[in-house]
Design a protein around this motif. Structure first.
Motif, PDB file in Angstrom:
ATOM      1  N   MET B   1       0.834  -1.207   0.000  1.00  0.00           N
ATOM      2  CA  MET B   1       0.000   0.000   0.000  1.00  0.00           C
ATOM      3  C   MET B   1       0.865   1.252   0.000  1.00  0.00           C
ATOM      4  N   ASP B   2       2.124   1.146   0.529  1.00  0.00           N
ATOM      5  CA  ASP B   2       2.943   2.360   0.610  1.00  0.00           C
ATOM      6  C   ASP B   2       3.389   2.819  -0.756  1.00  0.00           C
ATOM      7  N   SER B   3       3.424   1.865  -1.706  1.00  0.00           N
ATOM      8  CA  SER B   3       3.958   2.252  -3.003  1.00  0.00           C
ATOM      9  C   SER B   3       2.913   2.928  -3.876  1.00  0.00           C
ATOM     10  N   ILE B   4       1.669   2.952  -3.432  1.00  0.00           N
ATOM     11  CA  ILE B   4       0.644   3.607  -4.249  1.00  0.00           C
ATOM     12  C   ILE B   4       0.759   5.103  -4.024  1.00  0.00           C
ATOM     13  N   ALA B   5       1.029   5.827  -5.086  1.00  0.00           N
ATOM     14  CA  ALA B   5       1.248   7.262  -4.940  1.00  0.00           C
ATOM     15  C   ALA B   5      -0.063   7.950  -4.610  1.00  0.00           C
ATOM     16  N   GLY B   6       0.001   8.894  -3.710  1.00  0.00           N
ATOM     17  CA  GLY B   6      -1.169   9.710  -3.433  1.00  0.00           C
ATOM     18  C   GLY B   6      -2.138   9.092  -2.446  1.00  0.00           C
ATOM     19  N   LYS B   7      -1.829   7.927  -1.858  1.00  0.00           N
ATOM     20  CA  LYS B   7      -2.773   7.333  -0.896  1.00  0.00           C
ATOM     21  C   LYS B   7      -2.548   7.986   0.465  1.00  0.00           C
ATOM     22  N   LYS B   8      -3.597   8.630   0.965  1.00  0.00           N
ATOM     23  CA  LYS B   8      -3.444   9.301   2.251  1.00  0.00           C
ATOM     24  C   LYS B   8      -3.623   8.288   3.375  1.00  0.00           C
ATOM     25  N   PRO B   9      -2.811   8.395   4.433  1.00  0.00           N
ATOM     26  CA  PRO B   9      -2.992   7.485   5.567  1.00  0.00           C
ATOM     27  C   PRO B   9      -4.385   7.605   6.176  1.00  0.00           C
ATOM     28  N   ALA B  10      -4.955   8.800   6.184  1.00  0.00           N
ATOM     29  CA  ALA B  10      -6.289   8.962   6.776  1.00  0.00           C
ATOM     30  C   ALA B  10      -7.307   8.135   6.012  1.00  0.00           C
ATOM     31  N   LEU B  11      -7.172   8.114   4.693  1.00  0.00           N
ATOM     32  CA  LEU B  11      -8.125   7.342   3.889  1.00  0.00           C
ATOM     33  C   LEU B  11      -8.005   5.866   4.189  1.00  0.00           C
ATOM     34  N   MET B  12      -6.745   5.393   4.353  1.00  0.00           N
ATOM     35  CA  MET B  12      -6.566   3.980   4.647  1.00  0.00           C
ATOM     36  C   MET B  12      -7.166   3.626   5.988  1.00  0.00           C
ATOM     37  N   TRP B  13      -7.006   4.534   6.970  1.00  0.00           N
ATOM     38  CA  TRP B  13      -7.625   4.279   8.271  1.00  0.00           C
ATOM     39  C   TRP B  13      -9.129   4.177   8.145  1.00  0.00           C
ATOM     40  N   ALA B  14      -9.709   5.088   7.341  1.00  0.00           N
ATOM     41  CA  ALA B  14     -11.167   5.052   7.170  1.00  0.00           C
ATOM     42  C   ALA B  14     -11.597   3.729   6.563  1.00  0.00           C
ATOM     43  N   VAL B  15     -10.806   3.261   5.578  1.00  0.00           N
ATOM     44  CA  VAL B  15     -11.149   1.991   4.945  1.00  0.00           C
ATOM     45  C   VAL B  15     -11.059   0.854   5.949  1.00  0.00           C
ATOM     46  N   GLN B  16      -9.966   0.824   6.725  1.00  0.00           N
ATOM     47  CA  GLN B  16      -9.801  -0.260   7.707  1.00  0.00           C
ATOM     48  C   GLN B  16     -10.929  -0.257   8.717  1.00  0.00           C
ATOM     49  N   ILE B  17     -11.238   0.953   9.205  1.00  0.00           N
ATOM     50  CA  ILE B  17     -12.261   1.029  10.256  1.00  0.00           C
ATOM     51  C   ILE B  17     -13.618   0.612   9.704  1.00  0.00           C
ATOM     52  N   SER B  18     -13.930   1.033   8.483  1.00  0.00           N
ATOM     53  CA  SER B  18     -15.241   0.652   7.950  1.00  0.00           C
ATOM     54  C   SER B  18     -15.303  -0.842   7.673  1.00  0.00           C
ATOM     55  N   VAL B  19     -14.175  -1.444   7.265  1.00  0.00           N
ATOM     56  CA  VAL B  19     -14.177  -2.897   7.064  1.00  0.00           C
ATOM     57  C   VAL B  19     -14.416  -3.608   8.386  1.00  0.00           C
ATOM     58  N   VAL B  20     -13.729  -3.155   9.436  1.00  0.00           N
ATOM     59  CA  VAL B  20     -13.915  -3.779  10.749  1.00  0.00           C
ATOM     60  C   VAL B  20     -15.355  -3.616  11.216  1.00  0.00           C
ATOM     61  N   ALA B  21     -15.925  -2.419  10.990  1.00  0.00           N
ATOM     62  CA  ALA B  21     -17.313  -2.189  11.417  1.00  0.00           C
ATOM     63  C   ALA B  21     -18.267  -3.139  10.692  1.00  0.00           C
ATOM     64  N   LEU B  22     -18.061  -3.303   9.393  1.00  0.00           N
ATOM     65  CA  LEU B  22     -18.941  -4.197   8.642  1.00  0.00           C
ATOM     66  C   LEU B  22     -18.798  -5.636   9.123  1.00  0.00           C
ATOM     67  N   VAL B  23     -17.557  -6.054   9.390  1.00  0.00           N
ATOM     68  CA  VAL B  23     -17.349  -7.418   9.862  1.00  0.00           C
ATOM     69  C   VAL B  23     -18.041  -7.629  11.202  1.00  0.00           C
ATOM     70  N   LEU B  24     -17.883  -6.652  12.109  1.00  0.00           N
ATOM     71  CA  LEU B  24     -18.539  -6.763  13.414  1.00  0.00           C
ATOM     72  C   LEU B  24     -20.049  -6.824  13.266  1.00  0.00           C
ATOM     73  N   LEU B  25     -20.575  -5.990  12.361  1.00  0.00           N
ATOM     74  CA  LEU B  25     -22.027  -5.946  12.151  1.00  0.00           C
ATOM     75  C   LEU B  25     -22.567  -7.302  11.774  1.00  0.00           C
ATOM     76  N   TRP B  26     -21.744  -8.078  11.085  1.00  0.00           N
ATOM     77  CA  TRP B  26     -22.210  -9.380  10.635  1.00  0.00           C
ATOM     78  C   TRP B  26     -21.888 -10.476  11.628  1.00  0.00           C
ATOM     79  N   VAL B  27     -20.716 -10.386  12.263  1.00  0.00           N
ATOM     80  CA  VAL B  27     -20.247 -11.481  13.096  1.00  0.00           C
ATOM     81  C   VAL B  27     -20.970 -11.520  14.431  1.00  0.00           C
TER      82      VAL B  27
END
Lengths: 79, 378
Positions: B1-27
């Motif tokens: 993921m570090d090699s992708i130019a222009g990827k903001k760390p904040a965006l990655m955090w948002a993606v991780q958190i939303s993935v975790v939230a969705l997983v929790l919602l189901w599990v």
């Protein structure tokens, strides 16, 4: 964008066909009736083959734009 | 993921958190259902699954005082016990209007000199100045706290004994009988078709591919009525053969599409060399294409198996319900209708029915991703 559109159309088609969840949970009561459940109800409970066939044709008509678009894309790729 | 130019760390955090939230919602609800399937019916009614490990507070149904009457000190005494297992009494009463009127150890005055005392461990003593034989003895309404109780009885009940038509065990076998041929036959047919559409040149090939792509989109409700009438007309009627053919037909467009996409991506040189060496199309197919296409075949097999296993509509129409050919999904729908309040049975049935798809999915997961992606990258 292309991926999103493909996924969107696929999910739309799947949702238009959704039947088992609606049947098991509410069976269309409390204003939750959907086309697929309506068709099943008319066909196999009321045994009204005309209404059942008509609702199947409506589902098909709703899906036809996506069908045309998919076929057009496929022919474009084949050339 | 570090090699992708222009990827903001904040965006990655948002993606991780939303993935975790969705997983929790189901599990979390699934885990709750798993816990519920191991509890007894009374305990499910009295508290939610998140309280399953704590002491259960429960209002018991009224228990009538009974026992042998003993004459003691000029009064008539009946002694007994409310509970057979270790239970703590929290409050008790003698009328349904006030079921918690007394604390454990209190003495209730029931009028005409009759008294009733209930201790915390459920032992009660009824004292009366006149004989109580022939009179109606009072009932005790108790609120008790029982320890958490876990059992596997729900699963044995569900698998072995018939409920709402037939047992889940029989429905399980029926679903296997439907699913395995309905997965194998489409693969057999589609592999040949995909090879022809990918590597054999014939007039109308482009039109056929476009037709297959169009058929992907057609809802299967459209074909149900004509297909059922056709089955009745040629004499198949309702039965396993009809449903195998139906599932094959509904699964073929996706099968041919996936397999053709994969086969087109195979290296052209191998096939050209084989043709130069004089191999027939059939030999190329069996010796080169099929072994190379294994990921795509496996991924479609998983798709089709899961889809047939979960399917309700085609099974309802081509097999019917309430008979010995009923599949698991039909059985679950019947259970929800006839025993919708029995949560312990519903949750145990749910887990029995998802055991096989989970097993199939987790054991063949790597084929799924590989087979799907390999066909789409050109």
């Amino acid at each position: 964008m292309g991926t999103i559109v493909v996924v969107w159309t696929t999910i739309t088609i799947t949702v238009l066909k959704v039947f088992d969840i609606v049947l098991a949970m509410t069976n269309g009561q409390w204003e939750t009736q959907v086309l697929a459940n309506y068709m099943y109800d008319k066909l196999f409970r009321s045994l009204d083959w005309g209404m059942g066939s008509a609702s199947a044709m409506i589902i098909m008509a709703l899906v036809t734009p996506i069908l045309v678009w998919n076929v057009w894309n496929a022919r474009k790729e084949m050339r | 993921m570090d090699s992708i130019a222009g990827k903001k760390p904040a965006l990655m955090w948002a993606v991780q958190i939303s993935v975790v939230a969705l997983v929790l919602l189901w599990v979390v609800p699934t885990f709750g259902l798993l816990v519920s399937s191991f509890r007894t019916g009374d305990q499910i009614v009295s508290s939610g699954w998140w309280q399953a490990l704590t002491e259960q507070e429960q209002q018991l149904s009224p228990i009538r005082v009974e026992g042998a009457e003993v004459a003691l000190d000029g009064a008539f005494v009946i002694e007994g016990r409310l509970f057979t297992s270790a239970t703590d009494l929290l409050a008790w009463g003698t009328s349904s209007v006030q079921p918690n009127a007394y604390a454990p150890g209190d003495t209730a005055d029931l009028g005409e000199g009759v008294t009733l005392t209930v201790q915390a461990d459920g032992a009660y003593v009824l004292t009366s100045p006149v004989t109580t034989i022939g009179t109606r003895l009072p009932r005790i309404f108790a609120t008790a706290s029982t320890p958490p109780e876990f059992t596997t009885r729900n699963y044995t009940n569900v698998i072995a004994s018939p409920m709402a038509g037939q047992s889940i065990g029989q429905a399980f076998l029926n679903t296997l009988t439907v699913a395995i041929p309905a997965t194998v036959i489409p693969i057999l047919v589609a592999a040949f078709a995909a090879y022809a559409l990918a590597w054999m040149d014939f007039p109308g090939r482009a039109l056929l591919v476009a037709l297959i792509v169009g058929l992907l989109v057609v809802p299967l409700q459209l074909a149900l009525i004509p297909l059922l009438q056709f089955h009745n007309w040629i004499g198949i009627g309702k039965g396993y053969l009809g449903i195998w053919m139906a599932h094959t037909g509904f699964g073929l467009p996706l099968a041919i599409y996936l397999l053709r996409n994969y086969m087109v991506g195979l290296p052209r040189d191998i096939i050209e060399n084989a043709k130069v060496d004089g191999a027939t199309d059939f030999q190329i197919f069996t010796r080169i294409i099929l072994p190379l296409s294994f990921p795509a075949l496996a991924s479609f097999a998983i798709f089709q198996f899961l889809w047939v296993w979960n399917d309700l509509l085609v099974a309802l129409i081509f097999l019917g319900t309430g008979n010995d050919q009923q599949v698991l999904t039909g059985n679950l729908v019947n259970l929800m209708g006839s025993r919708g309040g029995d949560w312990e049975i519903l949750s145990a049935s749910a887990f029995v029915s998802i055991a096989v798809p989970l097993l199939v999915f987790f054991s063949m997961q790597r084929f799924l991703v590989r087979g799907l992606l390999a066909g789409s990258v050109k």
